[in-house]
Design an enzyme around this catalytic site. Structure first.
Site, PDB file in Angstrom:
ATOM      1  N   TYR A  52       0.791  -1.299   0.016  1.00  0.00           N
ATOM      2  CA  TYR A  52       0.021   0.093  -0.035  1.00  0.00           C
ATOM      3  C   TYR A  52       0.871   1.134   0.023  1.00  0.00           C
ATOM      4  O   TYR A  52       0.233   2.201  -0.377  1.00  0.00           O
ATOM      5  CB  TYR A  52      -0.994  -0.017   1.145  1.00  0.00           C
ATOM      6  CG  TYR A  52      -1.653  -1.123   1.586  1.00  0.00           C
ATOM      7  CD1 TYR A  52      -2.133  -1.965   0.414  1.00  0.00           C
ATOM      8  CD2 TYR A  52      -1.790  -1.845   2.802  1.00  0.00           C
ATOM      9  CE1 TYR A  52      -2.505  -3.313   0.674  1.00  0.00           C
ATOM     10  CE2 TYR A  52      -2.573  -2.937   3.042  1.00  0.00           C
ATOM     11  CZ  TYR A  52      -2.893  -3.618   1.950  1.00  0.00           C
ATOM     12  OH  TYR A  52      -3.566  -4.704   2.101  1.00  0.00           O
ATOM     13  N   LYS A  98     -12.897  15.738  -7.392  1.00  0.00           N
ATOM     14  CA  LYS A  98     -12.450  17.222  -7.718  1.00  0.00           C
ATOM     15  C   LYS A  98     -13.617  18.241  -6.825  1.00  0.00           C
ATOM     16  O   LYS A  98     -14.623  18.602  -7.625  1.00  0.00           O
ATOM     17  CB  LYS A  98     -12.301  17.703  -8.965  1.00  0.00           C
ATOM     18  CG  LYS A  98     -11.862  19.130  -9.269  1.00  0.00           C
ATOM     19  CD  LYS A  98     -11.588  19.513 -10.503  1.00  0.00           C
ATOM     20  CE  LYS A  98     -10.873  20.719 -10.761  1.00  0.00           C
ATOM     21  NZ  LYS A  98     -10.736  20.941 -12.322  1.00  0.00           N
TER      22      LYS A  98
END
Length: 135
Positions: A52, A98
């Site tokens: 990860y 976003k």
């Protein structure tokens, strides 16, 4: 196969977008990744797993080190990179948020989501499109 590991809510300041102000000032982007691979029979050894930390570093480099106009392109670039760099992955889902997109109204979030499988990308060019280095 239905196993996956999710890295959720990775936040970065970056300069993606169509408008000059977005390139100049940047904004916050949030990335979620779903890493699909069969870990049902692995031993407790990192070498048998998807690392990860490497995923996070790749996402950070791609989001902050390049500039694209479209979040769809950035999501595709991220998915291709993760599949290229992580041979254990069978598929990856990238969700690129976003939350402060410059739109003429109130909204909570805008995001692009893409799932790519290793089989779908077999034989395809795994490079990146539409990117420029951030200064």
């Amino acid at each position: 196969m239905s196993s996956k590991v999710v890295l959720s809510g990775m936040e970065f300041h970056a300069r993606h977008g169509v408008y000059e102000e977005e390139a100049r000032f940047g904004s916050r982007f949030v990335v979620d990744t779903e890493l699909h691979w069969d870990f049902s029979s692995i031993s407790d050894q990192l070498e048998q797993a998807v690392n990860y930390e490497q995923i996070y570093v790749a996402v950070a480099e791609e989001v902050t080190g390049t500039r694209v106009q479209l979040i769809e392109v950035l999501a595709a670039n991220l998915a291709r990179r993760l599949l290229r760099e992580q041979p254990l992955l069978d598929a990856v889902t990238v969700r690129l948020h976003k939350p402060h997109a410059p739109l003429p109204g109130v909204l909570r979030d805008v995001y692009a989501e893409l799932t790519l499988t290793r089989a779908e990308t077999a034989g395809q060019r795994m490079g990146f499109v539409g990117r420029t280095e951030v200064e």
